[in-house]
Design a protein around this motif. Structure first.
Motif, PDB file in Angstrom:
ATOM      1  N   LYS A  11       0.962  -1.370   0.002  1.00 28.75           N
ATOM      2  CA  LYS A  11       0.008   0.060  -0.119  1.00 28.75           C
ATOM      3  C   LYS A  11       0.767   1.362  -0.066  1.00 28.75           C
ATOM      4  O   LYS A  11       0.702   2.203  -0.808  1.00 28.75           O
ATOM      5  CB  LYS A  11      -0.916  -0.057   1.053  1.00 28.75           C
ATOM      6  CG  LYS A  11      -2.119  -1.059   1.160  1.00 28.75           C
ATOM      7  CD  LYS A  11      -2.787  -0.901   2.323  1.00 28.75           C
ATOM      8  CE  LYS A  11      -4.067  -2.081   2.205  1.00 28.75           C
ATOM      9  NZ  LYS A  11      -5.227  -2.016   3.341  1.00 28.75           N
ATOM     10  N   ARG A  15       1.066   4.032  -3.123  1.00 29.67           N
ATOM     11  CA  ARG A  15       0.628   5.509  -2.631  1.00 29.67           C
ATOM     12  C   ARG A  15       1.845   6.348  -2.940  1.00 29.67           C
ATOM     13  O   ARG A  15       1.629   7.425  -3.634  1.00 29.67           O
ATOM     14  CB  ARG A  15       0.304   5.508  -1.224  1.00 29.67           C
ATOM     15  CG  ARG A  15       0.057   6.799  -0.404  1.00 29.67           C
ATOM     16  CD  ARG A  15      -1.076   7.717  -0.872  1.00 29.67           C
ATOM     17  NE  ARG A  15      -1.973   7.332  -1.812  1.00 29.67           N
ATOM     18  CZ  ARG A  15      -2.798   7.996  -2.568  1.00 29.67           C
ATOM     19  NH1 ARG A  15      -2.283   9.555  -2.619  1.00 29.67           N
ATOM     20  NH2 ARG A  15      -3.604   7.884  -3.352  1.00 29.67           N
ATOM     21  N   LYS A  16       3.304   5.985  -2.899  1.00 34.78           N
ATOM     22  CA  LYS A  16       4.242   6.917  -2.998  1.00 34.78           C
ATOM     23  C   LYS A  16       4.446   7.058  -4.587  1.00 34.78           C
ATOM     24  O   LYS A  16       4.561   8.284  -4.980  1.00 34.78           O
ATOM     25  CB  LYS A  16       5.494   6.256  -2.546  1.00 34.78           C
ATOM     26  CG  LYS A  16       6.730   7.155  -2.840  1.00 34.78           C
ATOM     27  CD  LYS A  16       7.992   6.456  -2.131  1.00 34.78           C
ATOM     28  CE  LYS A  16       9.307   7.232  -2.430  1.00 34.78           C
ATOM     29  NZ  LYS A  16      10.718   6.469  -1.915  1.00 34.78           N
ATOM     30  N   ILE A  18       1.887   7.273  -6.804  1.00 31.85           N
ATOM     31  CA  ILE A  18       0.637   8.068  -7.103  1.00 31.85           C
ATOM     32  C   ILE A  18       1.058   9.527  -6.480  1.00 31.85           C
ATOM     33  O   ILE A  18       0.872  10.321  -7.285  1.00 31.85           O
ATOM     34  CB  ILE A  18      -0.571   7.621  -6.343  1.00 31.85           C
ATOM     35  CG1 ILE A  18      -1.074   6.219  -6.923  1.00 31.85           C
ATOM     36  CG2 ILE A  18      -1.531   8.831  -6.590  1.00 31.85           C
ATOM     37  CD1 ILE A  18      -2.227   5.547  -6.102  1.00 31.85           C
ATOM     38  N   GLU A  19       1.722   9.548  -5.514  1.00 35.20           N
ATOM     39  CA  GLU A  19       2.029  11.060  -4.794  1.00 35.20           C
ATOM     40  C   GLU A  19       3.273  11.519  -5.942  1.00 35.20           C
ATOM     41  O   GLU A  19       3.344  12.880  -5.857  1.00 35.20           O
ATOM     42  CB  GLU A  19       2.281  11.093  -3.647  1.00 35.20           C
ATOM     43  CG  GLU A  19       1.208  10.677  -2.706  1.00 35.20           C
ATOM     44  CD  GLU A  19       1.540  10.433  -1.164  1.00 35.20           C
ATOM     45  OE1 GLU A  19       2.825  10.350  -0.902  1.00 35.20           O
ATOM     46  OE2 GLU A  19       0.567  10.243  -0.452  1.00 35.20           O
ATOM     47  N   HIS A  40      -5.905  -4.535  -3.708  1.00 32.59           N
ATOM     48  CA  HIS A  40      -6.076  -2.972  -3.302  1.00 32.59           C
ATOM     49  C   HIS A  40      -6.082  -2.372  -4.417  1.00 32.59           C
ATOM     50  O   HIS A  40      -5.503  -2.548  -5.625  1.00 32.59           O
ATOM     51  CB  HIS A  40      -4.664  -2.986  -2.546  1.00 32.59           C
ATOM     52  CG  HIS A  40      -4.673  -1.616  -2.095  1.00 32.59           C
ATOM     53  ND1 HIS A  40      -5.221  -1.045  -1.187  1.00 32.59           N
ATOM     54  CD2 HIS A  40      -3.716  -0.531  -2.244  1.00 32.59           C
ATOM     55  CE1 HIS A  40      -4.790   0.344  -0.739  1.00 32.59           C
ATOM     56  NE2 HIS A  40      -3.655   0.479  -1.607  1.00 32.59           N
ATOM     57  N   ASP A  42      -6.160   2.158  -5.404  1.00 33.66           N
ATOM     58  CA  ASP A  42      -5.719   3.480  -5.035  1.00 33.66           C
ATOM     59  C   ASP A  42      -5.651   4.470  -6.103  1.00 33.66           C
ATOM     60  O   ASP A  42      -5.475   3.903  -7.404  1.00 33.66           O
ATOM     61  CB  ASP A  42      -4.448   3.452  -4.133  1.00 33.66           C
ATOM     62  CG  ASP A  42      -4.155   4.706  -3.356  1.00 33.66           C
ATOM     63  OD1 ASP A  42      -5.065   5.394  -3.243  1.00 33.66           O
ATOM     64  OD2 ASP A  42      -3.136   4.673  -2.635  1.00 33.66           O
ATOM     65  N   GLY A  43      -5.780   5.624  -5.769  1.00 40.59           N
ATOM     66  CA  GLY A  43      -5.524   7.042  -6.949  1.00 40.59           C
ATOM     67  C   GLY A  43      -6.925   6.920  -7.826  1.00 40.59           C
ATOM     68  O   GLY A  43      -7.988   6.659  -7.373  1.00 40.59           O
TER      69      GLY A  43
END
Length: 390
Positions: A11, A15-16, A18-19, A40, A42-43
């Motif tokens: 995760k 997330r990194k 995406i950021e 999972h 994300d984004g």
């Protein structure tokens, strides 16, 4: 199940990414012994509207279409409808009397290209480049693109017959090059089956497996689930909306050209049905698509000693060979990733990715939508986390 440390690492890694504007969003799945052990998301699927990636988000597969096409060919093989040593010209007359590049010129082919050459990309077809074969291929895709949305678009068989009239980069069987062979295979399936390639896939693979969101285009009620595509630019990402390789980016109409190399859209759950069928030796939930021996052949192909050096030039494919439109791990000591002997799979231009690991009974699936992605550093990081837990 993955332990909590691995889950947290997956995760955090996603997330990194995406950021850091490496991807807009992603879906990631791990299946073990036929059971989902991790999922999972994300984004964002659409940065402009803030629409998130969801489980039923639809992604463009691009070259992850190729293993589906190879499966279609294997269906015909095990029914006795084709022989892999059939010349391509038997089905597509545009491939008669071909010429190959040699010493700055063109010479007649020493033997005809056959279906086996297409499956292993040892046929001399390419996607583009400065050589004669590459220029001819680019010209054809320009024509497909120019006619794509008009009243007389090029169909699958017509386009591939035109492709056959162009030169080859090398003599069939003598080397390896990534190219358009899966598109040709789609046209052959069309000719042999007597139905459109998309109809064949729906009847023989997607329908039986319950892959309800997979195909060459999307009806209006599904288009709101289609992910947007983004390209990296300095300090961020920009929206990409262009058609590519004869694929209608918006997926808003049934295409005349159904690309066996790049044309499909799907969800991560649909893709998982296909990959699980392969890992389960050709069947899923009591529905058999291929016999076990056929799957074993499909998923274990390798190049010969003459062909392999050209593939070895792809440095991130160290420790792999190639066969039946997929990568296959042959030497885990030099792969540069945590790998398993005999693992196989493929990816796509916009980042869709799958890997099947027969020894572990494992599947890893990642769906992203980024221009020029292929197998990304993020892909390798995520699979390394998973593989390290085994």
């Amino acid at each position: 199940m993955l332990d909590q440390t691995a889950v947290s690492q997956i995760k955090a890694t996603l997330r990194k990414s995406i950021e850091n504007n490496e991807v807009a969003g992603a879906s990631f799945m791990v299946i073990k012994d036929g059971e989902e052990i991790f999922y999972h998301e994300d984004g964002l699927a659409d940065r402009e509207t803030g629409r998130p990636v969801e489980r039923n988000t639809i992604f463009r597969l691009y070259s992850m279409t190729k293993p589906v096409t190879a499966t279609a060919v294997m269906i015909l093989l095990e029914r006795g409808e084709i022989d892999l040593f059939d010349p391509v010209s038997q089905y597509l007359p545009g491939f008669k009397n071909q010429h190959a590049e040699a010493n700055g010129g063109l010479v007649p082919v020493e033997r005809e290209m056959n279906i086996h050459d297409l499956l292993d990309m040892t046929c001399g077809l390419v996607y583009g480049g400065t050589n004669a074969a590459g220029q001819a291929t680019e010209a054809l895709f320009r024509e497909i693109g120019e006619r794509l949305l008009g009243e007389a678009p090029l169909g699958t068989v017509e386009a591939m017959n035109k492709l056959g009239e162009g030169p080859l980069a090398f003599q069939p069987g003598t080397s390896w090059a990534y190219g358009t062979s899966a598109d040709v295979l789609g046209a052959i399936v069309e000719v042999v089956s007597g139905m459109r390639f998309g109809e064949f896939l729906q009847k023989e693979i997607f329908g039986p497996l319950g892959m309800k969101d997979t195909g060459f285009w999307l009806p209006e009620e599904k288009r709101g689930r289609l992910v947007k595509t983004y390209a990296s630019e300095q300090g961020g990402m920009s929206l990409f909306t262009g058609n590519h390789l004869g694929i209608i980016h918006q997926m808003d109409r049934e295409p005349a050209f159904e690309s066996g190399g790049a044309g499909l859209v799907s969800t991560i759950d649909d893709a998982a049905k296909f990959t699980t069928m392969l890992l389960n030796q050709g069947s899923l939930d009591g529905i058999r698509i291929l016999r076990p021996r056929t799957v074993q052949y499909l998923t274990s192909g390798t190049l010969n000693d003459r062909q392999q050096p050209a593939f070895d030039a792809w440095h991130t494919m160290s420790g792999h060979s190639y066969g039946n439109l997929m990568r296959v791990v042959t030497d885990t000591k030099i792969t540069g990733i945590l790998a398993s002997p005999g693992e196989y799979g493929w990816d796509g231009w916009l980042g869709a990715y799958f890997g099947n690991f027969p020894q572990e009974g494992l599947t890893i699936l990642l769906m992203i939508q980024k221009k020029d992605a292929g197998t990304t550093p993020l892909t390798r990081k995520l699979r390394n986390i998973v593989m390290s837990t085994l």
